[in-house]
Enzyme design. Structure first.
Site, PDB file in Angstrom:
ATOM      1  N   GLY A 100     -10.868   0.600  -3.915  1.00  0.00           N
ATOM      2  CA  GLY A 100     -10.943   0.345  -5.274  1.00  0.00           C
ATOM      3  C   GLY A 100     -10.234   1.827  -6.257  1.00  0.00           C
ATOM      4  O   GLY A 100     -10.121   1.322  -7.157  1.00  0.00           O
ATOM      5  N   GLY A 102      -9.746   4.665  -5.991  1.00  0.00           N
ATOM      6  CA  GLY A 102      -8.102   5.584  -6.087  1.00  0.00           C
ATOM      7  C   GLY A 102      -8.236   6.947  -5.447  1.00  0.00           C
ATOM      8  O   GLY A 102      -7.580   7.526  -5.232  1.00  0.00           O
ATOM      9  N   LYS A 103      -8.993   6.508  -3.689  1.00  0.00           N
ATOM     10  CA  LYS A 103      -8.888   7.657  -2.667  1.00  0.00           C
ATOM     11  C   LYS A 103      -7.123   7.967  -2.392  1.00  0.00           C
ATOM     12  O   LYS A 103      -6.473   8.540  -2.104  1.00  0.00           O
ATOM     13  CB  LYS A 103      -9.554   7.519  -1.487  1.00  0.00           C
ATOM     14  CG  LYS A 103     -11.048   7.342  -2.137  1.00  0.00           C
ATOM     15  CD  LYS A 103     -11.854   7.311  -1.187  1.00  0.00           C
ATOM     16  CE  LYS A 103     -11.900   5.587  -0.491  1.00  0.00           C
ATOM     17  NZ  LYS A 103     -13.011   4.930   0.121  1.00  0.00           N
ATOM     18  N   SER A 104      -6.441   6.188  -1.932  1.00  0.00           N
ATOM     19  CA  SER A 104      -5.347   6.658  -1.883  1.00  0.00           C
ATOM     20  C   SER A 104      -4.423   6.767  -2.238  1.00  0.00           C
ATOM     21  O   SER A 104      -3.756   7.868  -2.302  1.00  0.00           O
ATOM     22  CB  SER A 104      -4.845   5.399  -1.323  1.00  0.00           C
ATOM     23  OG  SER A 104      -5.669   4.771  -0.341  1.00  0.00           O
ATOM     24  N   TYR A 105      -4.926   6.953  -3.765  1.00  0.00           N
ATOM     25  CA  TYR A 105      -3.490   7.389  -4.768  1.00  0.00           C
ATOM     26  C   TYR A 105      -3.810   9.240  -4.718  1.00  0.00           C
ATOM     27  O   TYR A 105      -2.926   9.692  -4.661  1.00  0.00           O
ATOM     28  CB  TYR A 105      -4.008   6.470  -6.538  1.00  0.00           C
ATOM     29  CG  TYR A 105      -2.657   7.167  -7.287  1.00  0.00           C
ATOM     30  CD1 TYR A 105      -3.880   8.303  -8.364  1.00  0.00           C
ATOM     31  CD2 TYR A 105      -1.946   7.177  -7.350  1.00  0.00           C
ATOM     32  CE1 TYR A 105      -2.514   8.766  -8.961  1.00  0.00           C
ATOM     33  CE2 TYR A 105      -0.736   7.615  -8.177  1.00  0.00           C
ATOM     34  CZ  TYR A 105      -1.284   7.929  -9.141  1.00  0.00           C
ATOM     35  OH  TYR A 105      -0.494   8.831 -10.119  1.00  0.00           O
ATOM     36  N   ASP A 248     -11.422  10.261   4.783  1.00  0.00           N
ATOM     37  CA  ASP A 248     -11.173   9.278   4.432  1.00  0.00           C
ATOM     38  C   ASP A 248     -12.421   8.197   4.809  1.00  0.00           C
ATOM     39  O   ASP A 248     -12.907   7.507   5.832  1.00  0.00           O
ATOM     40  CB  ASP A 248     -10.500   8.508   4.546  1.00  0.00           C
ATOM     41  CG  ASP A 248     -10.265   7.319   3.116  1.00  0.00           C
ATOM     42  OD1 ASP A 248      -9.520   6.025   3.389  1.00  0.00           O
ATOM     43  OD2 ASP A 248     -10.789   6.846   2.727  1.00  0.00           O
ATOM     44  N   GLY A 251     -15.837   3.511   2.854  1.00  0.00           N
ATOM     45  CA  GLY A 251     -15.706   3.168   1.091  1.00  0.00           C
ATOM     46  C   GLY A 251     -17.450   2.415   1.142  1.00  0.00           C
ATOM     47  O   GLY A 251     -18.797   2.191   1.395  1.00  0.00           O
TER      48      GLY A 251
END
Lengths: 323, 621
Positions: A100, A102-105, A248, A251
């Site tokens: 949540g 914002g890594k993916s963003y 990636d 988390g």
């Protein structure tokens, strides 16, 4: 770690609706490339400052002159990575932060106008450069592989039907590699996007076992970029191969040590019920680390692979999106 | 009890059990605990049908039922009381339900509820703990509570429950002994009840798990010897009750031997390794039990891998035993001290006398045929420190045998790091054997063998990927050449007329040693070839040692040319100076190489004078 230069970037995202509704206060401030954090319990205390190579202020919106857009991040980080890749070097980007954050963003972004993340922009530019090439002596190929590392297991996300856990082997000259990892040829960014999607879906499916959560696994997406130069006079070919690794990292959720529901670390003082873990207990007693690596199935393998990616990369960028 | 036929109650219970055993991933993706909740509902129904719990005369408030608050709860019962009549029967049946409800709640991550049920279970059984009908249930409930508390990181509480189970088992076996009822049996019709044999098998399995859980607890409490002892006992029981998979058992025993080796308990280590060999040899003859984790298709590869791993454990045994002997017999320059050797020889008789009594105290695997098979393997290997070349050679040959076996699986292509470690162990075996060898030429040959097996590795390996390993090998090769050179010098000193041939040999060895020390030191430079200002702590000692030896090597080059001699002395001085200067700037380095620093300081003060005298002598001629 000779030869590699490491750059660290941090980025702070806007509040989400939940945070806004709770009237959360932003405790992060950024100035130039330094980031400071206010202690919410004692706002009068001097904020603690940290210097990074890049501090991206994305908390507000594009109207704010200080705002760091997706384009800005790509121009700073992505362009240089691509340049190094064309020079024949390996590059690597690690994204780290809580689910949540914002890594993916940052890495992938959204399909909307100017919201593409680093990866799509990098791939677009890669293929643009390839397609723009007028030199007939040069030819290019791009292949991708996508794997998931979760403690003792390496899974091929592009071939999830391969139920087997992939083995990490070592070659004296080529170094460590993942045996039987699929390497698929791609000719456009769309190909890459489709494969990443498929791979991501494979990640979620793996997490139905309640003892595993996908947020605890690392995913490594690798683009292998080969440039072949054919000298028409001598009729000889030379080849440059570079690897672009996009990691990636798992988390960084913290576990509730009372064992309440939710994300829970299974390591620690837990007693294992099944005698199948007897080997692990004995190994720990024998303190044999490098030796019975295969048996112990420790996370050292993941450290190995990740470590080697790091070792071989000329440029490493660490992105740390803040909540 | 309500007007429901008993058979129906049993059916409900069996259905609940079946649901409890459904694997979680077979449930819908978003409802992984669905089967567990269904099982729970059924168990609650059975509980309701059984009616209210019998009145407990010793009724104490719930708060006192924790293990700490009430010493009597976990203490050993004074007498065996069998549950009798409808009251007893009801208590047992309810206890079984409470037990399964407890485990159910734990499986669905509801620890508090789980604890409540398990504690209720124990309370219902309080009077009957040692009874034939209740002992197994009681132990299982306590074990589960132990596991529960470990998840809460309250290890001492877990320990209390588990040790109580252990004590209960031992007391039951002493005072009663007959195979106890398996808890779920009270919901089975008479004809389906288990045989004595089956009951015994299950009860023993419960106790084996009890020991295993205790091993883990002791490990977390850092009581490592005790933990190893309990692992050892667990392994022993697996053998006794035929509840093992040969490959897995063998590698576990071999791994345990490494613990004993680290503690220098060679007799125990030898026993574990010998048992590992014997049991591993059973592969293929015994079918897999439910405790075996390996999938069908993986067996062949795993077989060879484990075989290689067990071989490596043996290598460590031989090597450590020999090195331990060397440590106890070497003088301050690393040579064999005859006085110490005599002392140890005298000690040997005492060691042999004590052998029987030590063996009796140790945990032994197997009885009868198995015991004989294990002894047969043990007899061929000594567990005592070798005192002379003959004894050392035997261990060396055994270690070498296992080196070849290990290399069969751990080939360089595929297992670089493992392969290299095996080669390094092989080199170490030669090195320690050389310590026992009295003839200097033969010692030289041993070092030569070491170099021969290590040198190819520096060529075959990609220095970028295998930086650390490359450095280790370079350093070791350099040291081997260094030792060889010293030996040749000693040999030359004994000859009346050292000829030019031996001088050439000495210089060549010197050159080779220098080459590899230089390679090692160069590997520390940055991409711009600059030697680091501050040497990292992981390479500090070897780096300083390398510099020291390079200094010494330059001082030992034999040349008739005085100009060259002076040059060599100058280079030597340069390196000694580096060491002294670096240690001044970095005090932590001084701690790493105390002895060498002292010598370097001496050389820094002596060499300039020597060089000056040399220069004047040259000027005069």
């Amino acid at each position: 770690m000779s030869g590699a230069s490491v750059k660290v970037a941090v980025r702070v995202r806007p509040f989400n609706s939940r945070e806004t509704s709770k009237e959360s206060k932003c405790i992060i401030q950024m100035q130039g490339n330094s980031t400071s954090i206010i202690n919410p319990k004692n706002p009068k205390e001097a904020p603690k400052s940290f210097s990074f190579d890049y501090s991206y202020w994305s908390h507000t919106s594009p109207e704010d002159p200080c705002f760091a857009s997706q384009n800005r991040v790509y121009n700073d980080i992505g362009k240089e990575m691509l340049l190094h890749a064309f020079e024949g070097y390996n590059v690597c980007i690690f994204a780290y932060g809580q689910t949540g954050a914002g890594k993916s963003y940052t890495m992938m972004g959204k399909q909307e106008e100017s919201q593409a993340g680093i990866i799509p922009q990098l791939c677009e530019e890669l293929f643009e450069k390839i397609n723009d090439n007028c030199n007939e002596e040069m030819s290019y190929s791009v292949e991708v592989s996508y794997m998931e590392i979760y403690c003792e297991r390496v899974r091929d996300l592009l071939n999830p039907k391969n139920k087997g856990n992939l083995r990490v082997r070592e070659h004296p000259l080529l170094g460590p590699y993942v045996e039987d990892l699929s390497k698929l040829a791609v000719t456009s960014y769309t190909d890459i996007a489709d494969l990443m999607d498929a791979g991501n879906k494979a990640r979620t499916v793996a997490a139905t076992n309640m003892n595993e959560t996908s947020s605890r696994s690392h995913a490594v997406f690798t683009i292998v970029f080969t440039q072949k130069k054919h000298d028409n006079e001598t009729n000889l070919s030379t080849e440059k191969v570079s690897k672009i690794s996009l990691v990636d990292l798992a988390g960084s959720e913290r576990a509730d040590s009372t064992g309440a529901k939710g994300t829970r670390l299974k390591e620690g003082a837990n007693i294992n019920k099944s005698l199948t873990t007897l080997g692990k207990v004995i190994s720990a007693l024998a303190e044999v680390v490098s030796f019975i690596l295969h048996y112990k199935g420790s996370c050292v393998y993941s450290a190995n692979i990740l470590g080697d990616i790091l070792l071989l990369s000329v440029k490493v960028v660490l992105l740390w999106p803040f909540m | 009890m309500a007007n429901v036929p008993w058979a129906e109650v049993c059916e409900k219970f069996q259905a609940a059990l079946a649901l409890s055993r459904v694997e979680l991933h077979k449930n819908p993706e978003k409802e992984p605990y669905k089967s567990k909740y269904s099982a729970r509902a059924l168990l609650e129904e059975v509980k309701a049908l059984l009616g209210p719990a019998p009145e407990d005369e010793d009724e104490r408030p719930e708060a006192d039922d924790g293990p700490g608050a009430d010493d009597h709860a976990l203490g050993l019962p004074a007498e065996v009381v069998e549950p009798e009549g409808p009251v007893g029967q009801l208590a047992v049946r309810l206890a079984v339900i409470e037990f399964h409800l407890g485990v159910n709640h734990i499986d669905t991550e509801e620890l508090s509820a789980g604890e409540e049920h398990l504690v209720k279970c124990l309370r219902l059984l309080r009077r009957y703990r040692l009874s034939h009908d209740c002992i197994s249930l009681c132990i299982q409930a306590q074990n589960n509570l132990g596991i529960l508390w470990s998840e809460r990181e309250e290890i001492e509480t877990a320990q209390a429950y588990l040790e109580s189970s252990e004590a209960l088992y031992n007391q039951y076996m002493k005072e009663v002994g007959s195979p106890p009822l398996e808890p779920t049996e009270c919901f089975l019709p008479e004809e389906e009840k288990l045989t004595e044999q089956e009951r015994s098998k299950r009860f023993e399995k419960v106790y084996t798990h009890n020991l295993y859980y205790l091993a883990q607890v002791y490990q977390h409490l850092e009581m490592f010897e005790k933990a190893a002892h309990y692992c050892h006992s667990t392994l022993k029981r697996q053998l006794e009750h035929n509840a093992y998979h040969p490959i897995e058992w063998a590698i576990n025993a071999a791994t345990l031997s490494q613990f004993y080796i680290n503690k220098l308990c060679f007799m125990e280590a030898r026993h574990c390794l010998s048992a590992a060999n014997v049991i591993f040899g059973q592969t293929g003859k015994i079918s897999a039990t439910e405790d075996s984790p390996e999938a069908e298709g993986e067996v062949p590869e795993l077989y060879h891998q484990r075989k290689g791993e067990i071989a490596r454990c043996w290598i460590k045994y031989c090597l450590t035993l020999m090195q331990n002997a060397q440590l106890s017999m070497q003088d301050n320059i690393g040579e064999l001290d005859l006085d110490k050797q005599s002392e140890l020889r005298a000690l040997r008789k005492k060691e042999l006398d004590e052998e029987e009594s030590i063996r009796k105290k140790a945990v032994q695997f197997g009885t009868g045929e198995l015991c004989d098979a294990i002894s047969a393997v043990e007899e061929k290997v000594s567990y005592l420190r070798p005192l002379d070349f003959e004894e050392a050679r035997e261990l060396f040959l055994l270690g070498q045998h296992y080196v070849f076996e290990a290399k069969e699986f751990f080939q360089i292509d595929g297992y670089v790091t493992d392969h290299i470690e095996i080669v390094q162990d092989h080199s170490a075996l030669f090195k320690v054997l050389a310590f026992f060898e009295t003839d200097m030429e033969r010692r030289c040959k041993m070092h030569k063998r070491r170099i021969a097996m290590l040198e190819p590795l520096t060529v075959d390996l990609n220095p970028q990927y295998y930086l650390l390993v490359n450095r280790q090998i370079q350093f070791e090769i350099a040291h081997a050449y260094y030792d060889m050179m010293d030996l040749k010098v000693a040999i030359a000193d004994r000859l009346r007329d050292p000829d030019s041939h031996i001088v050439k040999k000495i210089n060549n060895l010197n050159k080779s040693a220098l080459k590899y020390y230089q390679l090692f030191l160069d590997s520390l430079r940055d991409p711009n070839k600059v030697f680091p200002e501050h040497i990292g702590e992981d390479v500090l000692r070897p780096a300083m040692l390398a510099k020291f030896r390079v200094a010494r090597l330059y001082g030992k080059i034999i040349t008739a040319d005085p100009k060259k001699e002076l040059e060599n002395l100058a280079t030597s001085l340069e390196h000694y100076k580096f060491i002294v200067d670096y240690c001044e700037k970095h005090p932590e380095a001084a701690q790493e190489i105390e002895a060498e620093l002292e010598l370097s300081k001496e050389m820094v003060s002596l060499l300039p004078t020597k060089m000056e005298r040399f220069r004047t002598k040259m000027a005069l001629t």
